[in-house]
Design a protein around this motif. Sequence first.
Motif, PDB file in Angstrom:
ATOM      1  N   LEU A  45      -6.130  -2.308  -3.278  1.00  0.00           N
ATOM      2  CA  LEU A  45      -4.743  -2.308  -2.788  1.00  0.00           C
ATOM      3  C   LEU A  45      -4.500  -1.177  -1.798  1.00  0.00           C
ATOM      4  N   HIS A  46      -4.911   0.041  -2.165  1.00  0.00           N
ATOM      5  CA  HIS A  46      -4.662   1.195  -1.296  1.00  0.00           C
ATOM      6  C   HIS A  46      -5.518   1.148  -0.032  1.00  0.00           C
ATOM      7  N   ALA A  47      -6.757   0.661  -0.153  1.00  0.00           N
ATOM      8  CA  ALA A  47      -7.628   0.560   1.020  1.00  0.00           C
ATOM      9  C   ALA A  47      -7.064  -0.458   2.011  1.00  0.00           C
ATOM     10  N   CYS A  48      -6.526  -1.558   1.506  1.00  0.00           N
ATOM     11  CA  CYS A  48      -5.937  -2.571   2.386  1.00  0.00           C
ATOM     12  C   CYS A  48      -4.717  -2.027   3.119  1.00  0.00           C
ATOM     13  N   SER A  49      -3.927  -1.209   2.436  1.00  0.00           N
ATOM     14  CA  SER A  49      -2.744  -0.621   3.064  1.00  0.00           C
ATOM     15  C   SER A  49      -3.137   0.262   4.252  1.00  0.00           C
ATOM     16  N   TYR A  50      -4.150   1.094   4.070  1.00  0.00           N
ATOM     17  CA  TYR A  50      -4.582   1.973   5.163  1.00  0.00           C
ATOM     18  C   TYR A  50      -5.286   1.163   6.252  1.00  0.00           C
ATOM     19  N   THR A  51      -6.038   0.127   5.861  1.00  0.00           N
ATOM     20  CA  THR A  51      -6.717  -0.719   6.844  1.00  0.00           C
ATOM     21  C   THR A  51      -5.700  -1.376   7.768  1.00  0.00           C
ATOM     22  N   LYS A  52      -4.566  -1.784   7.208  1.00  0.00           N
ATOM     23  CA  LYS A  52      -3.530  -2.389   8.047  1.00  0.00           C
ATOM     24  C   LYS A  52      -2.985  -1.379   9.044  1.00  0.00           C
ATOM     25  N   ASN A  53      -2.868  -0.119   8.648  1.00  0.00           N
ATOM     26  CA  ASN A  53      -2.453   0.917   9.594  1.00  0.00           C
ATOM     27  C   ASN A  53      -3.457   1.045  10.738  1.00  0.00           C
ATOM     28  N   LEU A  54      -4.754   0.985  10.398  1.00  0.00           N
ATOM     29  CA  LEU A  54      -5.788   1.062  11.436  1.00  0.00           C
ATOM     30  C   LEU A  54      -5.706  -0.127  12.385  1.00  0.00           C
ATOM     31  N   LEU A  55      -5.435  -1.314  11.839  1.00  0.00           N
ATOM     32  CA  LEU A  55      -5.310  -2.501  12.684  1.00  0.00           C
ATOM     33  C   LEU A  55      -4.103  -2.385  13.602  1.00  0.00           C
ATOM     34  N   ASN A  56      -3.029  -1.793  13.113  1.00  0.00           N
ATOM     35  CA  ASN A  56      -1.847  -1.589  13.957  1.00  0.00           C
ATOM     36  C   ASN A  56      -2.142  -0.629  15.092  1.00  0.00           C
TER      37      ASN A  56
END
Length: 270
Positions: A143-154
């Motif tokens: 869950l937490h890794a996906c949240s940060y990954t989305k920030n990287l994609l943004n």
Amino acid sequence: MSDNSSGGNTGAENTGNAGTESTGNAGTGNTGNQQTVLNYMLSNKVEAGLWLTRVFTVVCTVLFFFPIIGDNPYGFYQRVFISSAATSALRLHQRLPHIQFSRQFMGMLFAEDSCHYLIFSLIFMNSYPITMALIPVFLFALLHACSYTKNLLNVMGPQSMQIIRSLIDKLTQQQINILRFIACTEIFLMPAVFFMIFVGKCSIFLPAIYYRFLTLRYASRRNPYCRTLFSELRMTIEHFISRPQCPGFLRNALTKGIALISRLAPQVAH
């Protein structure tokens, strides 16, 4: 004839130049994205470090269940809890950067969810492999890794890697269900630990230590799901034993079990 040939050469040259420029621009764009993502990660090294340890936790959990690399799944089992402990310690340092030797600080320390899972990781790090124990650390890390990954994609761009974005969005939509499942796993690990004693797979001290972890989760201020699941389980059992079809011996046993668990439950400030 010569004019047509000359025009053909000019067209070929223009096409070649356009192709070279296009390739050069694409390469520059990719390099620029990589530099932007790297700068974003370097701007907050703690968050980037947390992301890396969480990704490592997810990868090691997958390799434990599907050991396509190496021939010793127990090694990946240990790595899961080592990386989870590192994540929890780093997060705890982020939440409470200044260590103090006082009762107030200890109260703040044990109130943090990251402290709970640091204890959890240390409990199971060197224990006999209990597959069920991997579920909470894996799902929290995911869950937490996906949240940060989305920030990287943004940072990379609003249209980058749409497939990954879609998968992350679907996972986020199920966040409450996932957190409830984690809480359910935390609860049912307790009888599993007791069972491990009778088959000689763990120390007699493990249930006492795990009980302490469970009381911390029950009293958690930021994550009420463990407390909610306990309440829902109690209501379900009480509804079952109130039915006339319930055998008397089972009703008495379950009633005593509810009373025992209620006495063991910590007081929670509302």
